[in-house]
Write a protein that holds these residues in place. Structure first.
Motif, PDB file in Angstrom:
ATOM      1  N   UNK A  81       0.831  -1.208   0.000  1.00 35.81           N
ATOM      2  CA  UNK A  81       0.000   0.000   0.000  1.00 35.81           C
ATOM      3  C   UNK A  81       0.865   1.257   0.000  1.00 35.81           C
ATOM      4  N   UNK A  82       0.309   2.333  -0.520  1.00 35.01           N
ATOM      5  CA  UNK A  82       1.001   3.615  -0.465  1.00 35.01           C
ATOM      6  C   UNK A  82       0.925   4.142   0.970  1.00 35.01           C
ATOM      7  N   UNK A  83       1.637   5.225   1.222  1.00 36.49           N
ATOM      8  CA  UNK A  83       1.609   5.752   2.583  1.00 36.49           C
ATOM      9  C   UNK A  83       0.189   6.195   2.962  1.00 36.49           C
ATOM     10  N   UNK A  84      -0.493   6.841   2.031  1.00 35.24           N
ATOM     11  CA  UNK A  84      -1.865   7.285   2.308  1.00 35.24           C
ATOM     12  C   UNK A  84      -2.744   6.081   2.639  1.00 35.24           C
ATOM     13  N   UNK A 130      -2.009   4.705   6.038  1.00 36.29           N
ATOM     14  CA  UNK A 130      -2.575   5.543   7.102  1.00 36.29           C
ATOM     15  C   UNK A 130      -4.084   5.314   7.197  1.00 36.29           C
ATOM     16  N   UNK A 131      -4.709   5.103   6.042  1.00 44.17           N
ATOM     17  CA  UNK A 131      -6.164   4.907   6.035  1.00 44.17           C
ATOM     18  C   UNK A 131      -6.562   3.490   6.457  1.00 44.17           C
ATOM     19  N   UNK A 132      -5.583   2.557   6.536  1.00 46.02           N
ATOM     20  CA  UNK A 132      -5.895   1.141   6.778  1.00 46.02           C
ATOM     21  C   UNK A 132      -6.815   0.908   7.991  1.00 46.02           C
ATOM     22  N   UNK A 133      -6.544   1.541   9.165  1.00 45.89           N
ATOM     23  CA  UNK A 133      -7.457   1.294  10.298  1.00 45.89           C
ATOM     24  C   UNK A 133      -8.898   1.717   9.988  1.00 45.89           C
ATOM     25  N   UNK A 134      -9.051   2.815   9.234  1.00 46.92           N
ATOM     26  CA  UNK A 134     -10.406   3.262   8.869  1.00 46.92           C
ATOM     27  C   UNK A 134     -11.040   2.291   7.874  1.00 46.92           C
ATOM     28  N   UNK A 135     -10.219   1.742   6.997  1.00 44.64           N
ATOM     29  CA  UNK A 135     -10.737   0.747   6.045  1.00 44.64           C
ATOM     30  C   UNK A 135     -11.226  -0.488   6.792  1.00 44.64           C
ATOM     31  N   UNK A 136     -10.446  -0.886   7.810  1.00 44.90           N
ATOM     32  CA  UNK A 136     -10.849  -2.060   8.600  1.00 44.90           C
ATOM     33  C   UNK A 136     -12.129  -1.754   9.369  1.00 44.90           C
ATOM     34  N   UNK A 165       4.455  15.629   8.903  1.00 42.54           N
ATOM     35  CA  UNK A 165       5.412  16.247   7.984  1.00 42.54           C
ATOM     36  C   UNK A 165       5.782  15.411   6.776  1.00 42.54           C
ATOM     37  N   UNK A 166       4.807  14.633   6.259  1.00 46.92           N
ATOM     38  CA  UNK A 166       5.137  13.762   5.128  1.00 46.92           C
ATOM     39  C   UNK A 166       4.231  13.977   3.914  1.00 46.92           C
ATOM     40  N   UNK A 167       3.670  15.179   3.804  1.00 46.91           N
ATOM     41  CA  UNK A 167       2.724  15.429   2.702  1.00 46.91           C
ATOM     42  C   UNK A 167       3.354  15.170   1.341  1.00 46.91           C
ATOM     43  N   UNK A 168       4.644  15.392   1.235  1.00 45.89           N
ATOM     44  CA  UNK A 168       5.318  15.216  -0.048  1.00 45.89           C
ATOM     45  C   UNK A 168       5.548  13.744  -0.393  1.00 45.89           C
ATOM     46  N   UNK A 169       5.233  12.869   0.557  1.00 45.90           N
ATOM     47  CA  UNK A 169       5.487  11.430   0.342  1.00 45.90           C
ATOM     48  C   UNK A 169       4.184  10.625   0.309  1.00 45.90           C
ATOM     49  N   UNK A 170       3.090  11.304   0.111  1.00 48.64           N
ATOM     50  CA  UNK A 170       1.776  10.686   0.338  1.00 48.64           C
ATOM     51  C   UNK A 170       1.522   9.465  -0.563  1.00 48.64           C
ATOM     52  N   UNK A 171       2.040   9.499  -1.785  1.00 47.95           N
ATOM     53  CA  UNK A 171       1.767   8.387  -2.704  1.00 47.95           C
ATOM     54  C   UNK A 171       2.920   7.378  -2.752  1.00 47.95           C
ATOM     55  N   UNK A 172       3.891   7.588  -1.873  1.00 50.35           N
ATOM     56  CA  UNK A 172       5.048   6.685  -1.915  1.00 50.35           C
ATOM     57  C   UNK A 172       4.759   5.377  -1.196  1.00 50.35           C
ATOM     58  N   UNK A 173       5.442   4.344  -1.645  1.00 52.62           N
ATOM     59  CA  UNK A 173       5.349   3.035  -0.987  1.00 52.62           C
ATOM     60  C   UNK A 173       6.374   3.002   0.149  1.00 52.62           C
ATOM     61  N   UNK A 174       6.162   2.156   1.169  1.00 55.94           N
ATOM     62  CA  UNK A 174       7.091   2.111   2.307  1.00 55.94           C
ATOM     63  C   UNK A 174       8.555   1.944   1.899  1.00 55.94           C
ATOM     64  N   UNK A 175       8.795   1.141   0.835  1.00 52.16           N
ATOM     65  CA  UNK A 175      10.200   0.892   0.458  1.00 52.16           C
ATOM     66  C   UNK A 175      10.879   2.164  -0.072  1.00 52.16           C
ATOM     67  N   UNK A 176      10.060   3.176  -0.380  1.00 54.52           N
ATOM     68  CA  UNK A 176      10.620   4.425  -0.901  1.00 54.52           C
ATOM     69  C   UNK A 176      10.845   5.468   0.207  1.00 54.52           C
ATOM     70  N   UNK A 177      10.563   5.062   1.456  1.00 52.25           N
ATOM     71  CA  UNK A 177      10.685   6.004   2.579  1.00 52.25           C
ATOM     72  C   UNK A 177      11.886   5.649   3.448  1.00 52.25           C
ATOM     73  N   UNK A 178      12.390   6.652   4.171  1.00 52.12           N
ATOM     74  CA  UNK A 178      13.472   6.388   5.121  1.00 52.12           C
ATOM     75  C   UNK A 178      12.859   5.839   6.410  1.00 52.12           C
ATOM     76  N   UNK A 179      13.727   5.372   7.331  1.00 55.95           N
ATOM     77  CA  UNK A 179      13.241   4.817   8.586  1.00 55.95           C
ATOM     78  C   UNK A 179      12.398   5.815   9.376  1.00 55.95           C
TER      79      UNK A 179
END
Lengths: 250, 471
Positions: free
Chosen positions: A104-107, A110-116, A142-156
């Motif tokens: 899943x993308x970052x967005x 984040x939405x996963x609990x609401x989806x569940x 502070x991650x608005x610029x990464x909203x469509x990124x996948x976890x593997x594209x993010x830093x720790x």
């Protein structure tokens, strides 16, 4: 400032892990209370049982003995459906290894609990509101610029902030953080702790397990676990002073 | 919502899942192609058989036939139950015969045939007759009469033969066997006949590999047909002229049948007003209604030694054999999909192991056991649906282009998959039934879901903490 009424209480928790004939007792009668809007830090050496205690508090696991109370009501023996509901709406979790869903993308993460939480119809009906709220949470960490990124594209650090946003999605009453800085460098670790403190100031109850004692200076109270028992409990007014005088545990 | 999203993402990102999809796809495509070809063969055979045979046949049990067919047809047509249901009737006289003719190289050729005496125009009303004649004129108005040109040609040949014949007869000698009958002194134009296409020709591949019919018997050629008299069982024979070929597409008929005039055959066999069968054409053929009609005709002739049957009853063993063959083949082919199911089981188990931590995450976020179960069952369903959908598309495409595919395979492998000289059809017949495609799809999807149940249960019963700690 936190209240005096305990929101979460554990009473005489025992837990033993068994593998074949080998039994490893992890918790040996742990009792403690967490007050509403408190920031509690649990420290201890590896294997002291702090993560197990956190899992039992968040009813991810069941104790062999003892009980977990939320608002004075026992929750560890509830039917599975009600425990699922509590995990989804009342508790928020942050893990050392972030545990974002890689597909899943970052967005979406984040939405996963609401989806569940929502059925397909409920989701379709509320999807705009949910999306907006998720975007706000992502902005807050502070991650608005990464909203469509996948976890593997993010830093720790980014992944952990995304995990915090996900944990806040369903407005939990208690945030359970298991070594949230354990996999981060010092600067990122400080940022995460500052973010947690900010959330706590907004009224969120936080229980954080860590072995970085230097990161507990923001906590209202510190509990040290040793060999599955509460060794020391540092009251609120003493916590800062203790941190300065006590050596860090690893 | 998360279940649908994760199913979709797992489908798009897990390459192992493509192995499941391909196995389901190939199974479904194979089932569709084989069923369509089997149905094509079966239906073409049924159509050809039904087109060739009357809806109901009333026949005698022996070669002696039965008396007064016209009277029997009148009785049938006067029956209030039958008269509204019957469109046409026609009598035929059927018997075996030996046919003798000469190849173009002069070599004599003798073989058994089935001789059918018909009245061409009346037989045409029953169907399955005139449309199979090759001459355009006969397809419009079938007749055994020789066309004028053929008649003139035949007259000329006969005249020349008569002129070449010796004028004197053999002297009688009581010590020798009786001399052959004297040569005819009058020109007699023989009767015309329709000869089965495969009697008059044989199939052979030419240099280009195309299968073609090579005719050894042409219109205007004469054949001698020898059969038995109905009264005394003595041999009777006569010469007939080929006026047309009968080409139905069924080798059993095209390779054995010779049609001649009913009246002439009755005369030749000394069986006046006797026939061996009455063929009945119904206004509309429904199997159940046809059975009632058969029962009613049987009631009308309780003391006659007649065999009355629908065309399906007559061809029962053949049709049943095709049905059974199709059923067995389906069971065997469905095992291919079942094998694909085991592939799904293995791959799903791997995916569940790979996704153990994700399952732990979902459970920590509040996903229920049922929710996790549904993710993997939904995943199995999705794999089944996608695999079956692609398999259906592939199967239908192959079926629609089966002859081109066959030619391609034959070209690549050098082996002919379909030999028209064996099957008689020039092209592979196919028939795609929507219900068959639906059933194959439902079966394949069902198997995909069935084999994903076990891994899905395993995923659902994972302990959240152990799943989170899984490495």
């Amino acid at each position: 400032m936190f209240g005096t009424e305990p929101i979460l209480r554990i009473d005489n928790l025992h837990k033993t892990y068994r593998k074949h004939a080998v039994e490893v007792p992890v918790l040996r009668g742990v009792s403690l209370s967490v007050a509403l809007a408190e920031f509690l830090a649990v420290v201890g050496m590896s294997g002291s049982g702090k993560s197990t205690m956190l899992h039992l508090m968040g009813i991810l696991d069941s104790p062999d003995q003892g009980a977990v109370f939320l608002d004075g009501k026992r929750i560890d023996d509830l039917p599975a459906k009600q425990r699922d509901k509590l995990r989804n709406g009342t508790f928020g979790y942050i893990f050392q290894f972030y545990h974002l869903l890689p597909e899943l993308t970052m967005l979406e993460n984040v939405m996963a609990p609401a989806m569940i939480q929502h059925s397909i119809m409920g989701w379709m009906w509320n999807r705009r509101t949910i999306r907006k709220k998720a975007a706000e949470l992502i902005e807050r960490v502070g991650l608005s610029h990464r909203i469509t990124h996948r976890p593997r594209e993010l830093s720790g650090g980014e992944m952990q902030r995304a995990a915090i946003a996900r944990a806040l999605m369903n407005d939990p009453r208690v945030l359970l953080a298991d070594e949230p800085t354990g996999n981060l460098d010092s600067a990122n670790g400080q940022q995460i702790i500052a973010l947690l403190r900010e959330l706590n100031r907004d009224g969120l109850t936080i229980v954080m397990v860590t072995h970085h004692v230097e990161l507990t200076h923001e906590a209202d109270r510190i509990i040290r676990l040793t060999d599955g028992k509460v060794e020391t409990e540092t009251p609120l007014e003493r916590s800062s002073a203790v941190q300065e005088s006590e050596p860090a545990t690893v | 919502m998360y279940k649908a999203l994760l199913c979709w993402r797992y489908l798009r990102t897990r390459y192992l899942a493509f192995a499941c999809i391909i196995s389901v796809m190939l199974g479904v495509a194979t089932l569709i192609v084989v069923n369509s070809v089997m149905s094509g063969f079966s239906e073409k055979l049924r159509d050809n058989l039904h087109a060739l045979m009357a809806d109901i046949v009333i026949e005698s049990r022996g070669l002696d036939g039965f008396f007064d067919p016209k009277g029997k047809m009148d009785v049938i047509m006067k029956d209030p139950f039958l008269k509204d249901r019957i469109e046409a009737m026609n009598e035929t006289l059927e018997t075996f015969a030996m046919m003798q003719f000469r190849f173009p190289n002069g070599e004599q050729y003798t073989r058994p045939v089935k001789l059918i005496g018909v009245r061409p125009e009346a037989r045409a009303e029953i169907g399955g007759f005139k449309e199979y004649l090759t001459q355009e004129g006969n397809r419009q108005n079938p007749t055994f009469d020789l066309p004028p040109q053929m008649k003139a040609h035949f007259l000329e040949i006969e005249k020349q033969a008569l002129e070449r014949a010796p004028a004197t007869e053999f002297p009688a000698n009581p010590e020798l066997p009786p001399p052959p009958k004297g040569v005819e002194t009058e020109i007699k134009i023989p009767q015309g006949c329709f000869v089965g296409n495969l009697i008059a020709s044989f199939r052979k591949k030419d240099a280009a590999g195309e299968t073609k019919d090579h005719f050894v018997m042409n219109p205007g050629d004469s054949v001698v047909l020898t059969t038995i008299s109905g009264a005394k069982l003595t041999p009777v024979y006569d010469r007939f002229v080929v006026v047309d070929y009968f080409k139905s597409g069924l080798s059993e008929y095209d390779g054995n049948y010779i049609f001649v005039s009913l009246d002439y055959l009755q005369q030749l066999r000394t069986m006046p007003n006797r026939v061996t069968a009455i063929q009945v054409k119904l206004k509309s053929y429904e199997q159940e209604d046809a059975k009632k009609i058969v029962a009613r005709i049987e009631e009308l002739f309780p003391f006659e030694n007649l065999k009355i049957a629908t065309w399906e009853d007559k061809q029962g063993p053949l049709l049943a054999a095709i049905r059974i063959e199709k059923g067995i083949l389906n069971v065997l082919l469905f095992m291919i999909v079942a094998v694909a199911g085991f592939g799904i089981l293995a791959i799903f188990s791997m995916i569940v192991a790979e996704k153990t931590r994700d399952i732990g995450i979902l459970k920590s976020l509040g996903a229920s056991r049922l929710g996790v179960l549904q993710i993997f069952l939904g995943y199995g369903l999705l794999l089944g649906v996608v695999g079956a959908g692609l398999g259906s598309a592939l199967g239908i495409w192959i079926t629609l282009n089966i002859n081109s595919v066959e030619k391609f395979i034959a070209k690549v492998t050098g082996m002919s998959v379909f030999d028209p000289s064996v099957y008689y059809f020039k092209e592979i017949p196919t028939c795609i039934h929507g219900s068959m495609v639906g059933m194959v799809n439902a079966g394949a999807i069902g198997i995909a879901v069935l084999f994903s149940i076990m891994p899905a249960f395993r995923a659902a019963s994972l302990h959240p903490v152990r799943a989170l700690r899984y490495e």
